[in-house]
Design a protein around this motif. Structure first.
Motif: not given
Length: 262
Positions: A113, A115-118, A120, A127, A144, A148
């Motif tokens: 993953r 995305s910034w929120n994944e 996180p 990213t 991730n 992370p």
């Protein structure tokens, strides 16, 4: 209370494995930290507790040497597959699939993953790479793979004081769950890698770190799959195609077993 344990390692990244599937064991941060202590306990980078699972053949919980519980550990996954023969393992970072292939073990982690929120991160930002830096390390890739990671690509791995810079990066407020720090040098035959693990420090090898670093190198078109990732403890082979889970193949070694009074 006497409990049996197994001591195993993956490329020098070492584990104490306790089996709580038939006789449950309440693990606390203090107990995990004590068992991981190399002077007063058994000694390990991570403590692994096996439990029953409703979604896989067993559940694996992972505690760092500082007692903190984390989501995933690639080297430990290979060790658990070798020890138990389990083909599916539930972790807090997703279900891992494993298979013993001759002298080596191959495990398949989750689809990475990005995305910034994944990851996180604490707030929205790119990213690939992240627009941040610490001294002579900057513009890392965030990935991730069940836990992370930051990946820094450098010209000369030996010029980087990862042990000195690691704690500040790991605990930067940008990373609300802390972060694993990877510093990588790309060559014609693959990647040389050092990893500063959150809650454990500089380790001889990090399986998820190798996966995250190989994925970042493939996405950045620095290398193509499969990728050989060489760490101080040895080499893993990482394979990944976009939209697919990442797989890792390498050694898993049983050192000894014993009992300890908890």
């Amino acid at each position: 209370m006497l409990r049996q344990f197994h001591k195993m390692h993956g490329l020098g990244n070492d584990f104490v494995i306790l089996d709580g599937r038939e006789s449950p064991l309440a693990m606390t941060e203090a107990l995990a930290r004590h068992l991981a202590d190399r002077r007063e306990g058994i000694g390990c980078d991570q403590l692994i507790l096996l439990e029953p699972s409703n979604t896989a053949e067993l559940r694996m919980r992972i505690f760092n040497a500082d007692g903190s519980e984390v989501e995933s550990c690639g080297n430990a996954s290979r060790c658990v597959v070798k020890l138990t023969g389990a083909g599916t393992i539930e972790t807090a970072g997703g279900v891992i699939h494993g298979d013993v292939t001759g002298a080596e073990v191959e495990v398949s982690l989750i689809e990475p993953r990005f995305s910034w929120n994944e990851i996180p991160l604490a707030y929205a930002m790119p990213t690939d790479p992240v627009p941040m830096g610490w001294e002579n390390l900057d513009r890392p890739y965030a990935v991730n793979v069940g836990n992370p990671h930051l990946v820094f690509f450098v010209e000369d791995l030996d010029d980087i004081d990862i042990e000195g810079l690691g704690p500040a990066i790991e605990t930067d407020p940008t990373f609300p769950e802390r972060i694993n720090v990877n510093v990588a040098e790309v060559g014609d035959d693959g990647i040389r890698l050092k990893t500063f693990e959150r809650g454990a420090g500089l380790t001889r090898a990090c399986g998820t770190g190798a996966c995250a670093t190989a994925v970042a190198a493939i996405r950045a078109r620095r290398l193509s799959s499969p990728v050989r990732v060489t760490m101080p403890g040895g080499t893993l082979v990482i394979a990944w195609e976009p939209g697919q889970p990442v797989t890792m193949r390498g050694d898993a070694t049983h050192v000894f077993e014993g009992t300890i009074d908890l």
